[in-house]
Write an enzyme that holds these catalytic residues in place. Structure first.
Site, PDB file in Angstrom:
ATOM      1  N   LYS A   1     -13.376  32.065  -9.505  1.00  0.00           N
ATOM      2  CA  LYS A   1     -12.935  31.417  -8.096  1.00  0.00           C
ATOM      3  C   LYS A   1     -11.679  32.016  -7.650  1.00  0.00           C
ATOM      4  O   LYS A   1     -11.679  32.161  -6.552  1.00  0.00           O
ATOM      5  CB  LYS A   1     -12.480  29.769  -8.447  1.00  0.00           C
ATOM      6  CG  LYS A   1     -13.858  28.938  -8.440  1.00  0.00           C
ATOM      7  CD  LYS A   1     -14.224  28.804  -6.953  1.00  0.00           C
ATOM      8  CE  LYS A   1     -15.501  27.778  -7.008  1.00  0.00           C
ATOM      9  NZ  LYS A   1     -16.636  27.748  -7.779  1.00  0.00           N
TER      10      LYS A   1
ATOM     11  N   LYS B   1     -26.784  29.245  -5.842  1.00  0.00           N
ATOM     12  CA  LYS B   1     -25.829  30.032  -5.672  1.00  0.00           C
ATOM     13  C   LYS B   1     -25.365  30.449  -4.299  1.00  0.00           C
ATOM     14  O   LYS B   1     -24.360  30.706  -3.820  1.00  0.00           O
ATOM     15  CB  LYS B   1     -25.668  31.096  -6.792  1.00  0.00           C
ATOM     16  CG  LYS B   1     -25.500  30.626  -8.266  1.00  0.00           C
ATOM     17  CD  LYS B   1     -24.003  30.389  -8.427  1.00  0.00           C
ATOM     18  CE  LYS B   1     -23.738  29.891  -9.765  1.00  0.00           C
ATOM     19  NZ  LYS B   1     -22.594  29.148  -9.885  1.00  0.00           N
TER      20      LYS B   1
ATOM     21  N   LYS C   1     -29.782  31.972 -10.278  1.00  0.00           N
ATOM     22  CA  LYS C   1     -29.742  30.676 -10.064  1.00  0.00           C
ATOM     23  C   LYS C   1     -29.646  29.887  -8.937  1.00  0.00           C
ATOM     24  O   LYS C   1     -29.361  30.418  -7.961  1.00  0.00           O
ATOM     25  CB  LYS C   1     -28.277  30.187 -10.823  1.00  0.00           C
ATOM     26  CG  LYS C   1     -28.173  28.815 -11.135  1.00  0.00           C
ATOM     27  CD  LYS C   1     -26.955  28.673 -11.892  1.00  0.00           C
ATOM     28  CE  LYS C   1     -26.686  27.024 -11.767  1.00  0.00           C
ATOM     29  NZ  LYS C   1     -25.262  26.609 -12.541  1.00  0.00           N
TER      30      LYS C   1
END
Ligand code: TRP
Length: 335
Positions: A116, A202, A199
């Protein structure tokens, strides 16, 4: 130690839920709550949401949606405790108390934080402190109700490991208080995205949402990425590199799954047919969920708030007992 298992898990409220959330986590939550042997707490981590989202109306709307999703996938609010993280101020107290036991270095090394932070810095955005202390709040979520089983996806394992570390550290310094929680991986699985990414969820265009109609499912599947080297119908495919086949293995079964696998390898079945089969199977999963959701919606707009109100009271009763004990042991009781 308690004799009944206490299960806790949360979902961060960020937009509508998709098939990846359902197959990867929520279906398992429902099973855990239905076997009658465990005390289950399922919450919406709306405080964690503040680390990445700022629109108050969005956050409130997503919260209510997830409550309805929880119930429509089979979690009975009279059996499991469904609540909003923000309903339990004691969790924030525990967050502070545990934060004083957490090491800065450990927090900075968390993969979630590093990822992040890099993304924010690349966009020249501020890296808020909540992103760094995110796992401490998560430890407070888990240790507050003294949960010993935590069903989460792989990406959350480092956070649960930190929680275990904090529980052990607390117990060593202040005496036996917390069970050291175990991961419950169960059937938690990674659901691939429709665009070929590993995934679902995402990116924005790679999901099947729980609310998608059969038509939408068919259209989304039609665009889904398959084995890129299978260009013509007559080319044999390689299911092991195909995301649609990976989805099949999670959703289809028996003869049908075998036909898809064997057929693809010898070009006996084309991608269009293969995708139609999976679209049908996905719709079969989603239909009962959508029916239940429509029934809940018919009960009026107050229902999610009523569930949260009841769940919040119940969660608070349990969590405040732990937090008072922790404050006492640390020498900072409420005088
Ligand atoms: N961080 C989790 C996620 O993004 C959500 C979460 C918050 C959680 N607190 C938790 C999960 C406690 C399990 C236990 O999915």
């Amino acid at each position: 130690m308690k004799n009944k298992d206490v299960v806790l898990s949360g979902i961060r409220a960020t937009g509508s839920l998709h098939l990846g959330n359902y197959l990867g986590a929520m279906k398992f939550f429902a099973q855990l709550s239905q076997d009658g042997t465990k005390d289950c707490f399922f919450f919406i981590a709306n405080l964690h949401t503040l680390t990445t989202k700022t629109d108050p109306e969005d956050i409130k709307r997503d919260l209510k949606e997830i409550v309805l999703d929880y119930v429509s996938i089979g979690i009975d609010p009279n059996v499991a405790t469904i609540f909003a993280q923000s309903s339990v101020p004691e969790t924030c107290e525990l967050n502070w108390l545990l934060g004083c036991l957490a090491s800065m270095g450990d927090l900075e090394r968390m993969p979630h934080f590093k990822d992040k932070k890099d993304k924010k810095e690349a966009k020249r955005e501020m890296v808020n402190a909540g992103l760094l202390t995110y796992p401490v709040l998560m430890a407070a979520d888990i240790l507050g109700p003294q949960a010993n089983l935590v069903p989460v996806g792989e990406d959350q394992y480092p956070h649960v490991e930190l929680t275990r570390e904090l529980a052990r550290r607390f117990n060593t310094i202040y005496g036996e208080t917390f069970p050291v929680p175990d991961l419950l991986s169960g059937e938690a699985i990674r659901v691939p995205g429709l665009d070929g990414t590993e995934k679902m969820g995402k990116s924005d265009y790679n999901t099947i949402d729980l609310s998608d109609s059969s038509d939408v499912v068919r259209k989304k599947m039609a665009k889904a990425m398959t084995d890129p080297s299978r260009k013509k119908r007559s080319d044999p495919g390689n299911p092991s590199v195909c995301n649609v086949y990976a989805l099949h293995t999670l959703i289809s079964s028996g003869e049908e799954l075998k036909e898809v696998l064997d057929g693809c390898k010898v070009a006996g079945i084309g991608c269009v047919d293969c995708k139609n089969i999976i679209a049908k199977n996905i719709t079969n999963i989603l239909m009962p969920i959508q029916q239940k959701r429509a029934e809940l919606a018919a009960k009026g707009p107050d229902l999610p708030l009523e569930i949260l109100h009841e769940g919040g009271k119940r969660a608070r009763r349990t969590i405040s007992v732990t937090v008072n004990e922790v404050k006492d042991k640390m020498g900072v009781p409420s005088y």
